[in-house]
Each structure stands twice: as C-alpha cells, then as structure tokens.
Design an enzyme around this catalytic site. Structure first.
Site, PDB file in Angstrom:
ATOM      1  N   GLY A 119       0.822  -1.209   0.000  1.00 29.77           N
ATOM      2  CA  GLY A 119       0.000   0.000   0.000  1.00 29.77           C
ATOM      3  C   GLY A 119       0.856   1.259   0.000  1.00 29.77           C
ATOM      4  O   GLY A 119       0.528   2.251  -0.650  1.00 29.77           O
TER       5      GLY A 119
ATOM      6  N   ASP B  71      -0.070  -0.675  13.286  1.00 34.08           N
ATOM      7  CA  ASP B  71       0.563  -1.893  12.758  1.00 34.08           C
ATOM      8  C   ASP B  71       0.872  -2.923  13.851  1.00 34.08           C
ATOM      9  O   ASP B  71       1.099  -4.099  13.552  1.00 34.08           O
ATOM     10  CB  ASP B  71       1.871  -1.545  12.032  1.00 34.08           C
ATOM     11  CG  ASP B  71       1.612  -0.803  10.728  1.00 34.08           C
ATOM     12  OD1 ASP B  71       0.493  -0.903  10.192  1.00 34.08           O
ATOM     13  OD2 ASP B  71       2.540  -0.122  10.242  1.00 34.08           O
TER      14      ASP B  71
ATOM     15  N   ARG C 236      -7.988  -6.852   9.375  1.00 38.99           N
ATOM     16  CA  ARG C 236      -7.249  -7.425  10.507  1.00 38.99           C
ATOM     17  C   ARG C 236      -8.129  -7.692  11.719  1.00 38.99           C
ATOM     18  O   ARG C 236      -7.793  -8.555  12.540  1.00 38.99           O
ATOM     19  CB  ARG C 236      -6.045  -6.544  10.869  1.00 38.99           C
ATOM     20  CG  ARG C 236      -4.926  -6.702   9.850  1.00 38.99           C
ATOM     21  CD  ARG C 236      -3.625  -6.046  10.267  1.00 38.99           C
ATOM     22  NE  ARG C 236      -2.611  -6.325   9.259  1.00 38.99           N
ATOM     23  CZ  ARG C 236      -1.605  -5.514   8.941  1.00 38.99           C
ATOM     24  NH1 ARG C 236      -1.477  -4.355   9.569  1.00 38.99           N
ATOM     25  NH2 ARG C 236      -0.730  -5.849   8.015  1.00 38.99           N
TER      26      ARG C 236
ATOM     27  N   ARG D  91       1.682  -9.409   8.944  1.00 38.85           N
ATOM     28  CA  ARG D  91       1.638  -9.149  10.397  1.00 38.85           C
ATOM     29  C   ARG D  91       0.787 -10.194  11.130  1.00 38.85           C
ATOM     30  O   ARG D  91       1.037 -10.494  12.299  1.00 38.85           O
ATOM     31  CB  ARG D  91       1.149  -7.731  10.672  1.00 38.85           C
ATOM     32  CG  ARG D  91       2.106  -6.689  10.100  1.00 38.85           C
ATOM     33  CD  ARG D  91       2.000  -5.344  10.765  1.00 38.85           C
ATOM     34  NE  ARG D  91       2.539  -4.308   9.905  1.00 38.85           N
ATOM     35  CZ  ARG D  91       3.836  -4.019   9.798  1.00 38.85           C
ATOM     36  NH1 ARG D  91       4.725  -4.674  10.498  1.00 38.85           N
ATOM     37  NH2 ARG D  91       4.233  -3.054   8.977  1.00 38.85           N
TER      38      ARG D  91
HETATM   39  C1  S3P Z   1       2.659   3.444   6.597  1.00 41.58           C
HETATM   40  C2  S3P Z   1       1.536   4.004   7.134  1.00 41.58           C
HETATM   41  C3  S3P Z   1       0.470   3.209   7.740  1.00 41.58           C
HETATM   42  C4  S3P Z   1       0.948   1.812   8.101  1.00 41.58           C
HETATM   43  C5  S3P Z   1       1.710   1.168   6.992  1.00 41.58           C
HETATM   44  C6  S3P Z   1       2.917   1.991   6.613  1.00 41.58           C
HETATM   45  C7  S3P Z   1       3.665   4.325   5.994  1.00 41.58           C
HETATM   46  O1  S3P Z   1      -0.599   3.112   6.827  1.00 41.58           O
HETATM   47  O2  S3P Z   1      -0.142   1.001   8.466  1.00 41.58           O
HETATM   48  O3  S3P Z   1       2.152  -0.134   7.389  1.00 41.58           O
HETATM   49  O4  S3P Z   1       4.786   3.864   5.709  1.00 41.58           O
HETATM   50  O5  S3P Z   1       3.364   5.496   5.785  1.00 41.58           O
HETATM   51  P1  S3P Z   1      -1.735   4.261   6.694  1.00 41.58           P
HETATM   52  O6  S3P Z   1      -1.108   5.473   6.161  1.00 41.58           O
HETATM   53  O7  S3P Z   1      -2.734   3.675   5.747  1.00 41.58           O
HETATM   54  O8  S3P Z   1      -2.264   4.413   8.072  1.00 41.58           O
END
Ligand code: S3P
Length: 426
Positions: free
Chosen positions: A93, A313, A344, A386
């Site tokens: 993501g 996380d 999750r 995770r």
């Molecule tokens: C992350 C932000 C978080 C986190 C992801 C990594 C990042 O997601 O859960 O594992 O590196 O900016 P969100 O921005 O969707 O909260």
C-alpha cells in the site's frame, strides 16, 4: 508454505532487524528523483520495499545492491522515464499510495497495480487530494487498483485530511514537490513523520507546525548516503514474544525510535514490561538505539484515538499480549484495521477462535479478556505478514505445537522472521 511453531520456555540472545519498511520506501523513492547516487545501508529486505525499488527501476533509476547497501542513481526531479509496462506494487500500500503522488506529476502516462490484497484496498483517499491538485487518475470502480495516471502539471493545495494516514500525507507531500508554490497538509492526529524527515535529508524545504506540514515545490533534491534504522514494528513481535515466554532476556540492536513510532515502547512500559533503551543516537534525522527486554506478567490496557493510530501496525501482536495480560486489552477507533493487507479485525478474531481464545469484536475495535490459556492450533496468515508473525508469536505460548499456513507472507516485511525466531527460542 506451512511453518511449525513449538511452544517455547525461554528466549534469549541479541538480534538485529531488517531496515524500517516505512523509511526504506521513502529513501528508495526520494533517491530515485534526487540528483546523483545515494547509498542506503540496511534497506529493508522485505518484499514490499523491493517492490518500491522495482518500480523506481522501471521508471529509469539505476539500482544495485552490494553487501546489503542499495545504490540508487537518481534521475533528478524531472528525469524519470515512461515505464514499459504496468508498475507492480505487489502487496505494498505504501508503494502505490506514495508513488502515485510522484507519478501524477510526470510527463507520461503510467499504470500501477498489485496483488489480490492490494487490489481490494481503497485508493480514493489519495485520488481526492491529487485530483484537487489537478491530477488525472482513473481507478477500477473509481477507487481500487490498478490506477491509470496521466501525468500533468500540478497545483499546490491546502488539504485537510479526513483520516489518520501517513501514506496519504506522504502522497500529497511528494506531489507537492512538483507543484510551484507551497502545499500544506493538515492531519487529524500526528502520524509517522518519516517523509518529512527524509524530504529534508534530500534537501527539500519542509515546515512543520503542530499537525500541519508545508512543502515548498520544485526543490533541488541531492543524493545522500543514509542508514535505515531497524524496524520497530518488526521488533514488536519479539518484544511481545519475550513477554510471553517464561524466561526471556533479549537485546534488539539498532532499532528506530522515532517519537511518532515509539508509542509501542511507552504502551508496553505502562503495562509493566521491563524495557530499557540504550545508546540512542541520530542517523539521517531518525533516532536509533538498542532495546532490552525481559519476560514479565503485564497489566492490560486501552487503545483509543491518537494512540490507536500510532500503534496501528502493532495491534495484531498487542491483541495476543492482551489475552495473556492480567486485565486484557480494549481497542477502539481502529476502523483502519479493516482496510489493511487483510481485514485485521476479522483475521485476528479467526485465529483467536482457532486458539480457543475469546475476543469480542465490534465494527471499529475489539475487546480481549486477560489471563487466557493459549491452545495449539492450525493457524492461518490469510496472506497477511503481520498476522503470520503475530500468531507465530502466540504459538510460542500454546500448550503444544501449532502450524501457520501461509507463513511465507512474513517475507513482505521480514523475510528473516522465522529464522530469527527459531534461533532465539528454546
Ligand atoms: C505506513 C503508514 C500506515 C501503516 C503502513 C505503513 C507508511 O498506513 O499502516 O504499514 O509507511 O506510511 P496508513 O497510512 O494507511 O495508516
């Protein structure tokens, strides 16, 4: 791949973790649009961060890895080139959301997608601010990957974020690199600030006032030699493992201690975990240090509001600690958990059920009673790194050997996880 995990009575030794996933993504992207060759030590070995490197390579950056150091020959702010095919963000993501901010400003069209899990994750959260900047993006059902991004000249914006998301904030700031003028993002709660710190390292002008971050567009980004701290979110699995097994004394070297991430250590300490932090220093604007922990019975706790966002996380593994704690764990305001690599809340609840553990689930959180007994079980990662690691840790405290189906998912952030676990657990 299925992994067998036996109960452990002791855990000891010293470990080092792969480079922080969040920081690795940011260094990888920024080095590719900087001028000159950056050398990045301890870059994450996880598949997600390799996806970022593959995308940057497909966009024209020259990337090589020697002795664990990633060298990236950047193309400058305007030097990326049109990729030959669809960019593959894999399971990541962070890759698709942050890189979209850069792609939206290029002089070419690109397509970016990923695996089945990523293809179900919402992208409208970045499409909305980028559209305000003038970006031209199409998505499946207007919100899911793959994205088709027609690069164009972007305008600076002042954006009030509706949700706590470092990925959305970072996407807008990276797009803001390309907009003439000042782009500001206002966050509802403070989220991890690695993008702000990394942008400054590479030479951009970033101002932070409480929860508002402003970037001045069109800076000259210059190559840097950087070292990525160990991933505190990966450390979380071993910290909880140490608390769960009867005899544990563990040292984790070189862990990232950025204050926007270290709520984990505060929360564990408040629960009564014997944690010590030593040798703290600063590298590349980030704090790094050694973390020591011993086994202990911990009290329970409550996660809500900003704290839930700060620990998002770590919640899968904290749920497990909650079940072993004196008073249990309550988690509120965690609807974001529903749109991670898996839902999750659902995948935690299913593995709890398999281990004979009780949990009460709500739409945006859950409640786990304390003092529960962990039963050996056939567990499943559901393809989520995770979940794979959290429940492998739970299996250490079970009453017999357990199995983890889809254990290989761990390699998304931590390919060395099982080797490390087997090395230190007895
Ligand atoms: C992350 C932000 C978080 C986190 C992801 C990594 C990042 O997601 O859960 O594992 O590196 O900016 P969100 O921005 O969707 O909260």
């Amino acid at each position: 791949m299925r992994e067998q995990i036996r109960p452990a009575s002791a855990l000891s030794g010293a470990i080092q973790l792969p480079g922080d996933k969040s920081i690795s993504h940011r260094y990888g992207m920024l080095a590719a649009i900087a001028e000159g060759t950056s050398k990045i030590a301890n870059y994450s070995t996880g598949a997600d961060c390799q996806s970022t490197l593959a995308c940057m390579r497909a966009l024209g950056a020259e990337i090589a890895t020697t002795d664990g150091v990633v060298s990236i020959r950047g193309r400058g702010l305007d030097g990326l080139t049109e990729p030959a095919g669809m960019l593959d963000a894999g399971n990541s993501g962070s890759t698709i959301r942050m890189l979209s901010g850069i792609l939206a400003a290029q002089r070419f069209v690109s397509r970016i997608g990923g695996d089945e899990s990523l293809s179900r994750r919402p992208m409208d959260r970045i499409m909305r601010p980028l559209a305000q900047m003038g970006a031209l993006i199409e998505a499946r059902e207007n919100r899911f990957p793959p994205l088709s991004i027609r690069g164009t000249k972007l305008q600076p914006i002042d954006y009030i974020m509706p949700m706590a998301s470092a990925q959305v904030k970072s996407c807008v700031l990276l797009a803001g690199l390309y907009a003439e003028g000042r782009t500001t993002v206002h966050e509802p709660v403070r989220t991890r600030d690695h993008t702000e710190l990394a942008l400054r390292e590479f030479g951009a002008d970033v101002e932070v006032q409480k929860r508002s971050i402003t970037i001045t567009g069109r800076p000259r980004l210059l190559a840097r030699d950087l070292e990525v701290p160990g991933d505190l979110s990966s450390a979380a699995f071993f910290l909880v493992a140490a608390l769960l097994v009867p005899e544990a004394a563990l040292t984790i070297h070189g862990v990232g201690l950025n204050p926007t991430r270290s709520a984990l250590l505060d929360f564990l300490s408040e629960m009564g975990a014997p944690i010590k932090v030593l040798d703290v220093k600063q590298v590349g604007g980030e704090l790094i240090g050694d973390v020591l922990i011993r086994s202990a019975r911990v009290r329970g706790g409550l996660l809500e509001k900003a704290r839930t966002a700060a620990l998002i996380d770590e919640i899968p593994v904290l749920a497990i600690l909650g079940a072993a704690s004196e008073d249990g764990l309550t988690v509120r305001d965690a609807s974001e958990l529903r749109v991670k690599e898996t839902d999750r809340i659902a995948t935690i609840a299913e593995n709890f059920r398999r281990m004979g553990l009780s949990i009460e689930v709500g739409q945006d959180g859950f409640q786990v009673p304390g003092r529960q007994r962990f039963h050996a079980a056939e567990l499943d990662s559901f393809g989520d790194h995770r979940i794979a690691m959290a429940f492998s840790v739970a299996a250490l405290a079970a009453d017999g050997p357990s199995t983890m189906e889809g254990a290989d998912a761990a390699s998304v952030s931590f390919p060395e996880f099982f080797a490390t676990l087997h090395r230190i657990a007895r």
